[in-house]
Design an enzyme around this catalytic site. Structure first.
Site, PDB file in Angstrom:
ATOM      1  N   ALA A   1      33.867  28.019  34.650  1.00 11.30           N
ATOM      2  CA  ALA A   1      33.429  26.603  34.089  1.00 11.30           C
ATOM      3  C   ALA A   1      34.675  25.931  33.649  1.00 11.30           C
ATOM      4  O   ALA A   1      35.580  26.637  33.187  1.00 11.30           O
ATOM      5  CB  ALA A   1      32.203  27.002  32.953  1.00 11.30           C
ATOM      6  N   CYS A   2      34.512  24.724  33.435  1.00 11.48           N
ATOM      7  CA  CYS A   2      35.412  23.698  32.858  1.00 11.48           C
ATOM      8  C   CYS A   2      35.759  24.207  31.574  1.00 11.48           C
ATOM      9  O   CYS A   2      34.920  24.658  31.072  1.00 11.48           O
ATOM     10  CB  CYS A   2      34.766  22.226  32.815  1.00 11.48           C
ATOM     11  SG  CYS A   2      35.840  21.074  32.045  1.00 11.48           S
ATOM     12  N   PRO A   3      37.385  24.211  31.551  1.00 10.75           N
ATOM     13  CA  PRO A   3      38.238  23.768  32.384  1.00 10.75           C
ATOM     14  C   PRO A   3      38.991  24.497  33.204  1.00 10.75           C
ATOM     15  O   PRO A   3      40.116  24.430  33.757  1.00 10.75           O
ATOM     16  CB  PRO A   3      39.182  23.249  31.103  1.00 10.75           C
ATOM     17  CG  PRO A   3      39.184  24.284  30.122  1.00 10.75           C
ATOM     18  CD  PRO A   3      37.752  24.923  30.057  1.00 10.75           C
TER      19      PRO A   3
END
Length: 189
Positions: free
Chosen positions: A15-17
Site C-alpha cells: 500500500a501507499c507509499p
C-alpha cells in the site's frame, strides 16, 4: 500488447507509499531510457505513480490491468530531464490541524485518498477529491479558501499541494502525518 521492459518490479500487496518508494529505488538501478514495469494491486498506485513521474521528470508511459494487477510503465529519464523531487514547503501537523478545525470552521479540508479509504474513515467535514481526479476537478475549490490537504501518510497530499500551488492557490497546507496517525474525530459510511 507486448511492451519491452528492462526490469519488472513486484509491488503487489503493498500500500501507499511503498509502490512509489520501490519504484524510485528500482529506477535508480536502470540506465536512462530504460523502461520499468511496476506490478501493483493498490488501486491508488495509478494516480500515485503518474503524479510522482510528473513531479520528478521521469516519463509515465501508461498502465494496463490484468485481473486485479495494475501494470505501470515508467521510462527512466536522462539526468538532464530529471527534476529534483521537491517537497511542498507549507505543512501542518495533525495536532495543529485538529486545533485549526476548532478555531476556523470555514477552513477547507481536502482528502485526496481513494474513495474506499475515504468511506472507511474520514475527518468530519472533509471533501473527497482523489489525487488522480484533482487536476480535472480543481474548479470545485475556491482559490481564496484556506485549504488543508490530507492523505494517508502525507505523500499524495504533498503532490496535491504542489499541484494546487501551481494552479494559483495561495493558502494551501499539507497535513503531515495524515490519516495514518490521526487521533481526532472521525466518521465512517
Amino acid at each position: 500488447m507486448a511492451i519491452k521492459v528492462d526490469k519488472v518490479l513486484d509491488a503487489k500487496g503493498l500500500a501507499c507509499p511503498m509502490p512509489i518508494v520501490k519504484t524510485k529505488k528500482a529506477l535508480e538501478e536502470l540506465a536512462a531510457g530504460q523502461v520499468l514495469e511496476v506490478e501493483a494491486t493498490d488501486k491508488g498506485s495509478l494516480a500515485d505513480i503518474q503524479s510522482w513521474a510528473k513531479t520528478t521528470g521521469h516519463q509515465y508511459l501508461g498502465s494496463n490491468q490484468e485481473g486485479n494487477v495494475l501494470h505501470h510503465f515508467v521510462r527512466k529519464s536522462d539526468p538532464s530531464e530529471v527534476k529534483e523531487e521537491r517537497k511542498y514547503p507549507h505543512t501542518i501537523t495533525n495536532e495543529e490541524l485538529e486545533q485549526q478545525i476548532k478555531e476556523n470552521p470555514a477552513m477547507k479540508l481536502l482528502d485526496v485518498r481513494e474513495p474506499a479509504e475515504f468511506a472507511f474513515s474520514r475527518i468530519p467535514g472533509a471533501v473527497s477529491i482523489p489525487l488522480g481526479e484533482l487536476e480535472q476537478r480543481v474548479n470545485e475549490l475556491n482559490h481564496e479558501d484556506d485549504i488543508h490537504v490530507i492523505c494517508r501518510t502525507g505523500n499524495r497530499s504533498d503532490m496535491a499541494a504542489q499541484l494546487l500551488s501551481r494552479k494559483g492557490f495561495k493558502n494551501v497546507k499539507n497535513v503531515v502525518a495524515g490519516m495514518s496517525e490521526w487521533k481526532g474525530p472521525i466518521e465512517k459510511e
